[in-house]
Design a protein around this motif. Structure first.
Motif, short mmCIF file in Angstrom:
data_model
loop_
_atom_site.label_atom_id
_atom_site.label_comp_id
_atom_site.label_asym_id
_atom_site.label_seq_id
_atom_site.Cartn_x
_atom_site.Cartn_y
_atom_site.Cartn_z
N HIS A 187 0.85 -1.20 0.00
CA HIS A 187 0.00 0.00 0.00
C HIS A 187 0.88 1.24 0.00
N GLU A 188 0.45 2.26 -0.69
CA GLU A 188 1.25 3.50 -0.73
C GLU A 188 0.99 4.40 0.45
N GLU A 189 -0.17 4.21 1.09
CA GLU A 189 -0.53 5.03 2.24
C GLU A 189 -0.73 4.14 3.46
N VAL A 190 -0.22 4.58 4.59
CA VAL A 190 -0.41 3.77 5.80
C VAL A 190 -1.89 3.66 6.16
N ASP A 191 -2.65 4.72 5.86
CA ASP A 191 -4.08 4.71 6.22
C ASP A 191 -4.84 3.57 5.55
N THR A 192 -4.43 3.17 4.35
CA THR A 192 -5.19 2.10 3.68
C THR A 192 -4.92 0.74 4.34
N ILE A 193 -3.82 0.62 5.07
CA ILE A 193 -3.61 -0.60 5.87
C ILE A 193 -4.70 -0.63 6.95
N PHE A 194 -4.90 0.52 7.59
CA PHE A 194 -5.90 0.57 8.67
C PHE A 194 -7.31 0.36 8.11
N ARG A 218 -6.73 6.56 13.28
CA ARG A 218 -6.45 5.41 12.39
C ARG A 218 -7.19 4.16 12.87
N ILE A 219 -7.25 3.96 14.18
CA ILE A 219 -7.95 2.75 14.67
C ILE A 219 -9.42 2.79 14.23
N SER A 220 -9.99 4.02 14.21
CA SER A 220 -11.42 4.11 13.84
C SER A 220 -11.66 3.72 12.38
N MET A 221 -10.58 3.66 11.58
CA MET A 221 -10.75 3.24 10.17
C MET A 221 -10.83 1.72 10.01
N MET A 222 -10.41 0.98 11.04
CA MET A 222 -10.30 -0.48 10.88
C MET A 222 -11.68 -1.11 10.70
N PRO A 223 -11.80 -2.10 9.81
CA PRO A 223 -13.13 -2.58 9.39
C PRO A 223 -13.89 -3.44 10.40
N GLY A 224 -13.21 -4.17 11.26
CA GLY A 224 -13.90 -5.00 12.26
C GLY A 224 -14.54 -6.26 11.69
N ASN A 248 -2.62 5.58 25.24
CA ASN A 248 -3.89 6.14 25.76
C ASN A 248 -5.01 6.00 24.73
N ASP A 249 -4.69 6.29 23.47
CA ASP A 249 -5.71 6.16 22.42
C ASP A 249 -6.17 4.70 22.33
N CYS A 250 -5.22 3.78 22.45
CA CYS A 250 -5.58 2.36 22.37
C CYS A 250 -6.45 1.95 23.54
N SER A 251 -6.16 2.51 24.72
CA SER A 251 -6.99 2.19 25.88
C SER A 251 -8.43 2.66 25.62
N ASP A 252 -8.56 3.88 25.05
CA ASP A 252 -9.90 4.38 24.72
C ASP A 252 -10.58 3.45 23.70
N ALA A 253 -9.80 3.02 22.70
CA ALA A 253 -10.38 2.17 21.64
C ALA A 253 -10.77 0.80 22.19
N LEU A 254 -10.06 0.32 23.21
CA LEU A 254 -10.46 -0.95 23.86
C LEU A 254 -11.74 -0.72 24.65
N SER A 255 -11.87 0.48 25.24
CA SER A 255 -13.10 0.79 26.01
C SER A 255 -14.31 0.91 25.10
N ASN A 256 -14.13 1.61 23.97
CA ASN A 256 -15.32 1.83 23.13
C ASN A 256 -15.54 0.73 22.09
N GLY A 257 -14.73 -0.31 22.13
CA GLY A 257 -14.96 -1.48 21.27
C GLY A 257 -14.36 -1.37 19.87
N GLN A 258 -13.72 -0.21 19.57
CA GLN A 258 -13.11 -0.13 18.23
C GLN A 258 -11.94 -1.10 18.10
N LEU A 259 -11.30 -1.36 19.22
CA LEU A 259 -10.24 -2.38 19.23
C LEU A 259 -10.74 -3.55 20.06
#
Ligand code: MLT
Length: 324
Positions: A187-194, A218-224, A248-259
């Motif tokens: 991928h040419e952009e890191v965002d498209t990995i996410f 970036r975590i919010s872009m992940m498809p799930g 800290n962002d990852c902790s939030d994403a674990l709380s809100n279910g994005q991760l």
């Protein structure tokens, strides 16, 4: 013959090799304050792992009017704890052992990926507490999912090969590589990995460009949802360097279910004592042990010993990170 300070440990075999070549080996951890006061300037060489920081101030303090260190050996891969520019200016050669721990780091990365997606740690923890959480701990397979690799060096390619054998589709972002096997989608952009991958493994260096690269936006872009249609959630693993993942962002994403899971072997501050991550079952931590295997430490030690012997015999090494 050289006087060598080993501040964060070295294999017994490497110590024996160095001593048989006539070198004096002193194994002792030097605190940063001791190094700042010139404790290393009595030595000709120093071998460190990640615990010792040799930034500009410490390097300057390690050279004295009548000598001081001429060789810095990083027994391992990452050199973000060494100021190579200052070392070069002071005429000090810097060497590491980049390939010696590859298999060990690959294996821990895969181990974390499987432990996270199958809740192995929580399963053990809850069972010890008398719970039989068979229904709650339903995991997902990694086969049939996309694995995104950020950085495509030796370790990342090893992870890619094993993940592929599990049936994962491999995607990668690395603006610095040229030759890539046809089965890896670049991928040419890191965002498209996410935006395309439910599973991501980090394998880049910590630089200004990669600091906090894994963040909320970036975590919010992940498809799930996996390639195979499974609602497997999103999973991130890093055995690379602390500071690339915003904890800290990852902790939030674990709380809100994005991760759904985050597995880290490396942290922005080590040792990790307190962190919001500790409150999440989806977080799997290990204390920077990716290269801590019998095999990796033995290979690292013997490679480092031969670099030191070569340097003090010839004034050069076959391989170094700087030209002095
Ligand atoms: C490395 O860079 O070699 C690893 O992170 C292991 C370590 O620092 O001990």
């Amino acid at each position: 013959m050289a006087k060598i300070a080993v501040t964060d440990g070295l294999s017994d075999e490497a110590v024996r090799i160095l001593q048989s070549a006539g070198h004096e080996v002193h194994i002792k951890h030097h605190e940063q304050s001791e190094i700042n006061n010139g404790s290393l300037s009595k030595f000709d060489a120093v071998v460190i792992r990640s615990a010792t920081k040799l930034l500009s101030q410490q390097i300057m303090a390690s050279v004295s009017d009548d000598g001081g260190i001429r060789f810095i050996g990083r027994a391992g891969v990452g050199v973000d704890n060494i100021d190579i520019n200052t070392a070069t200016k002071m005429g000090i050669i810097v060497c590491n052992t980049p390939g010696a721990s590859t298999s060990s780091v690959v294996e821990l990365t895969i181990g974390h990926l499987l432990a996270s997606t199958r809740h192995i740690v929580t399963a053990d923890r809850t069972m010890r507490n008398g719970e039989w959480s068979k229904k709650r701990l339903r995991g997902s397979e990694i086969g049939g999912k996309r694995l995104g690799l950020i950085g495509l060096g030796r370790i990342s390619r090893g992870v890619a090969q094993i993940a592929r054998s599990f049936g994962m589709e491999i995607h990668a972002y690395d603006p610095y590589v040229e030759e890539v096997p046809g089965w890896i989608t670049m991928h040419e952009e890191v965002d498209t990995i996410f935006s395309s991958c439910t599973h991501i493994s980090i394998h880049c260096n910590l630089t200004e460009e990669t600091a906090n690269l894994v963040n909320s936006s970036r975590i919010s872009m992940m498809p799930g949802i996996g390639l195979d249609g499974t609602k497997c959630g999103n999973h991130i693993v890093s055995c690379a360097r602390g500071g690339i993942v915003d904890e800290n962002d990852c902790s939030d994403a674990l709380s809100n279910g994005q991760l759904s899971s985050l597995a880290l072997d490396v942290f922005s501050t080590e040792p990790l004592i307190e962190s919001p991550l500790m409150n999440h079952d989806g977080f799997h931590g290990s204390p920077h042990i990716a290269a801590s295997t019998l095999e990796a430490q033995s290979r690292i030690g013997t490679e480092m010993a031969s670099l030191i012997i070569q340097f003090f015999k010839t004034g050069k090494t076959d391989y170094s990170l700087n030209n002095v």
